[in-house]
Design an enzyme around this catalytic site. Structure first.
Site, PDB file in Angstrom:
ATOM      1  CE  LYS A   1      10.877  -5.379  10.474  1.00  0.00           C
ATOM      2  NZ  LYS A   1      11.625  -4.648   9.424  1.00  0.00           N
TER       3      LYS A   1
ATOM      4  CE1 TYR B   1       3.975   2.918   6.449  1.00  0.00           C
ATOM      5  CE2 TYR B   1       4.768   0.774   7.142  1.00  0.00           C
ATOM      6  CZ  TYR B   1       3.842   1.798   7.241  1.00  0.00           C
ATOM      7  OH  TYR B   1       2.787   1.710   8.112  1.00  0.00           O
TER       8      TYR B   1
ATOM      9  CB  SER C   1      12.193   0.784   3.104  1.00  0.00           C
ATOM     10  OG  SER C   1      10.803   0.544   3.269  1.00  0.00           O
TER      11      SER C   1
ATOM     12  CB  ALA D   1      19.581  -6.408   1.389  1.00  0.00           C
TER      13      ALA D   1
ATOM     14  CE1 TYR E   1       3.305  -3.801  13.597  1.00  0.00           C
ATOM     15  CE2 TYR E   1       3.762  -6.157  13.468  1.00  0.00           C
ATOM     16  CZ  TYR E   1       2.882  -5.115  13.687  1.00  0.00           C
ATOM     17  OH  TYR E   1       1.579  -5.388  14.000  1.00  0.00           O
TER      18      TYR E   1
ATOM     19  CB  SER F   1       3.288  -2.967   2.113  1.00  0.00           C
ATOM     20  OG  SER F   1       3.709  -3.990   2.988  1.00  0.00           O
ATOM     21  NE  ARG F   2       4.271  -6.474  -4.975  1.00  0.00           N
ATOM     22  CZ  ARG F   2       3.915  -7.121  -6.075  1.00  0.00           C
ATOM     23  NH1 ARG F   2       4.175  -8.405  -6.203  1.00  0.00           N
ATOM     24  NH2 ARG F   2       3.306  -6.506  -7.051  1.00  0.00           N
TER      25      ARG F   2
ATOM     26  CE1 TYR G   1       5.963  -8.595  10.926  1.00  0.00           C
ATOM     27  CE2 TYR G   1       7.609  -9.160  12.567  1.00  0.00           C
ATOM     28  CZ  TYR G   1       7.220  -8.425  11.469  1.00  0.00           C
ATOM     29  OH  TYR G   1       8.092  -7.517  10.915  1.00  0.00           O
TER      30      TYR G   1
HETATM   31  N1  LIG Z   1       3.733  -2.988   6.235  1.00  0.00           N
HETATM   32  C1  LIG Z   1       3.768  -3.020   7.553  1.00  0.00           C
HETATM   33  O1  LIG Z   1       2.757  -3.309   8.209  1.00  0.00           O
HETATM   34  C2  LIG Z   1       5.047  -2.667   8.271  1.00  0.00           C
HETATM   35  C3  LIG Z   1       5.001  -2.276   9.617  1.00  0.00           C
HETATM   36  C4  LIG Z   1       6.190  -1.935  10.260  1.00  0.00           C
HETATM   37  C5  LIG Z   1       7.390  -2.018   9.569  1.00  0.00           C
HETATM   38  N2  LIG Z   1       7.415  -2.412   8.253  1.00  0.00           N
HETATM   39  C6  LIG Z   1       8.699  -2.487   7.568  1.00  0.00           C
HETATM   40  O2  LIG Z   1       8.743  -1.545   6.507  1.00  0.00           O
HETATM   41  C7  LIG Z   1       9.733  -1.965   5.574  1.00  0.00           C
HETATM   42  C8  LIG Z   1       9.147  -1.898   4.176  1.00  0.00           C
HETATM   43  O3  LIG Z   1       8.161  -2.897   4.017  1.00  0.00           O
HETATM   44  P1  LIG Z   1       6.702  -2.631   3.439  1.00  0.00           P
HETATM   45  O4  LIG Z   1       5.749  -3.290   4.363  1.00  0.00           O
HETATM   46  O5  LIG Z   1       6.529  -1.202   3.132  1.00  0.00           O
HETATM   47  O6  LIG Z   1       6.650  -3.540   2.130  1.00  0.00           O
HETATM   48  P2  LIG Z   1       7.235  -3.403   0.664  1.00  0.00           P
HETATM   49  O7  LIG Z   1       6.784  -4.632  -0.038  1.00  0.00           O
HETATM   50  O8  LIG Z   1       6.887  -2.082   0.058  1.00  0.00           O
HETATM   51  O9  LIG Z   1       8.803  -3.382   0.895  1.00  0.00           O
HETATM   52  C9  LIG Z   1       9.608  -4.502   1.147  1.00  0.00           C
HETATM   53  C10 LIG Z   1      10.650  -4.523   0.047  1.00  0.00           C
HETATM   54  O10 LIG Z   1      11.707  -5.426   0.400  1.00  0.00           O
HETATM   55  C11 LIG Z   1      12.177  -5.950  -0.802  1.00  0.00           C
HETATM   56  N3  LIG Z   1      13.035  -7.109  -0.511  1.00  0.00           N
HETATM   57  C12 LIG Z   1      12.683  -8.338  -0.059  1.00  0.00           C
HETATM   58  N4  LIG Z   1      13.778  -9.111   0.062  1.00  0.00           N
HETATM   59  C13 LIG Z   1      14.836  -8.358  -0.323  1.00  0.00           C
HETATM   60  C14 LIG Z   1      16.223  -8.602  -0.441  1.00  0.00           C
HETATM   61  N5  LIG Z   1      16.758  -9.792  -0.131  1.00  0.00           N
HETATM   62  N6  LIG Z   1      17.036  -7.606  -0.894  1.00  0.00           N
HETATM   63  C15 LIG Z   1      16.507  -6.406  -1.235  1.00  0.00           C
HETATM   64  N7  LIG Z   1      15.204  -6.109  -1.135  1.00  0.00           N
HETATM   65  C16 LIG Z   1      14.380  -7.082  -0.685  1.00  0.00           C
HETATM   66  C17 LIG Z   1      10.915  -6.270  -1.581  1.00  0.00           C
HETATM   67  O11 LIG Z   1      11.165  -6.442  -2.958  1.00  0.00           O
HETATM   68  C18 LIG Z   1      10.103  -5.016  -1.296  1.00  0.00           C
HETATM   69  O12 LIG Z   1      10.345  -4.027  -2.293  1.00  0.00           O
HETATM   70  C19 LIG Z   1      10.159  -3.381   6.013  1.00  0.00           C
HETATM   71  O13 LIG Z   1      11.329  -3.304   6.790  1.00  0.00           O
HETATM   72  C20 LIG Z   1       8.996  -3.806   6.884  1.00  0.00           C
HETATM   73  O14 LIG Z   1       9.331  -4.820   7.819  1.00  0.00           O
HETATM   74  C21 LIG Z   1       6.271  -2.729   7.588  1.00  0.00           C
END
Ligand SMILES: NC(=O)c1ccc[n+]([C@@H]2O[C@H](COP(=O)([O-])OP(=O)(O)OC[C@H]3O[C@@H](n4cnc5c(N)ncnc54)[C@H](O)[C@@H]3O)[C@@H](O)[C@H]2O)c1
Length: 302
Positions: free
Chosen positions: A198, A22, A128, A80, A180, A230-231, A190
């Protein structure tokens, strides 16, 4: 015509290390709206991401509507989990992925941005990122350490970012994080305390909106996004099933595209949303509204 116009604004997107999540989609949408973009990337993923960029591996994803490539003014290291460098333990400071990158704390990020762009270096901050070392464990098997790390990295980090960045924002500043629905409904699998993190993130959205609004005039909102492979989400181990289940049981049955979340993010961070703060906005094809799964083979109307 009403347009989302972020010309002349700078956005920091924290949590981008590839083109699948995202954060990347949001960075691209903000750039499409005219903002300049800086990223903050987790040190263990930083070199891999820089390599992807350098070798042109994600150029297709970086292509903007007008043909230009999405550019990043800067890519800073950020862990972070640490508000200040003093909080980082020696095994992190000495780790090969960390020791060369300089100050990777939240305060370090603020101070680098001040050095690079001046006293008020940013208009938009997007959080994010999330991490829970025990995400695959059920809550009842999660250790105190695992739970607190999930909370610290995935929820408290937003508090620390708002408190440090809000005084450094230009007028009309906006914060955004991603949550989420597992915060409010049970999503088996989860785990590791991520559901609680969350829930905290959403609650903090309201309190931070009040405090940062009164003190600095900044807005704080959160998007509750549907599942995306996502990853980070792939680490949960059940993401494909979550995506499929949601598509089968939502009011809108097309798979959720990251751009749909990103466009709402751009709106929420724009002056068009100047009246919205403290909100959790669902971008999930309507899944949150359902109270019962749709039986396989049922008519589209239910
Ligand atoms: N993918 C889903 O299904 C989904 C659904 C709802 C919400 N989200 C939320 O969206 C946001 C982005 O996640 P995503 O799913 O797009 O995956 P993503 O892998 O693109 O992003 C997560 C990022 O967090 C970084 N990260 C992990 N630990 C960290 C730290 N200690 N300090 C700094 N960065 C750190 C990772 O390197 C990664 O780049 C997150 O908050 C996730 O919970 C994801």
């Amino acid at each position: 015509m009403l347009t989302i116009d972020l010309t002349g604004r700078r956005a920091l997107v924290a949590g981008v290390a590839d083109d699948r999540g995202y954060g990347f989609a949001i960075a691209k949408a903000l750039a499409e709206a005219g903002a300049s973009i800086v990223l903050a990337t987790w040190p263990p993923a930083l070199n891999i991401f820089l390599n992807l960029l350098e070798r042109g591996k994600i150029d297709d994803a970086r292509r903007l509507a007008d043909g230009r490539l999405l550019e990043f003014e800067k890519i800073y290291p950020l862990d972070a989990a640490y508000s200040t460098l003093e909080e980082a333990p020696s095994e992190i400071l000495e780790n090969k992925r960390y020791r060369e990158v300089g100050d990777f704390s939240i305060e370090g990020l603020v101070s680098r941005m001040r050095d690079d762009f001046g006293e008020t270096p940013v208009d938009i901050v997007v959080h994010s990122l999330a991490n829970a070392p025990e995400v695959k464990k059920p809550l009842m098997e999660t250790t105190r350490g695992g739970y607190l790390t999930a909370m610290g990295v995935s929820a408290y980090s937003m508090v620390a970012m708002v408190s440090r960045f809000a005084p450094r924002m230009r007028a009309g500043g906006a914060f955004l994080s991603l949550t989420y629905m597992a915060s409010e409904r049970v999503i088996p699998g989860y785990g590791g305390g991520m559901s609680a993190a969350k829930a905290a993130l959403e609650s903090d959205t309201r309190v931070l909106a009040f405090e940062a609004g009164r003190k600095h005039g900044a807005r704080v909102n959160c998007i509750s996004a549907g599942p995306l492979a996502s990853r980070a989400a792939s680490a949960i181990g059940i993401i494909e099933a979550m995506v499929e289940y949601c598509a089968a049981n939502s009011p809108l049955t097309d798979p959720l595209a990251p751009t749909e979340v990103a466009n709402v993010a751009a709106f929420l961070c724009s002056p068009l949303a100047s009246g919205i703060t403290g909100s959790v906005v669902y971008v999930d094809k309507g899944y949150h509204a359902m109270g019962m799964a749709v039986a396989p083979g049922a008519r589209p109307s239910g």
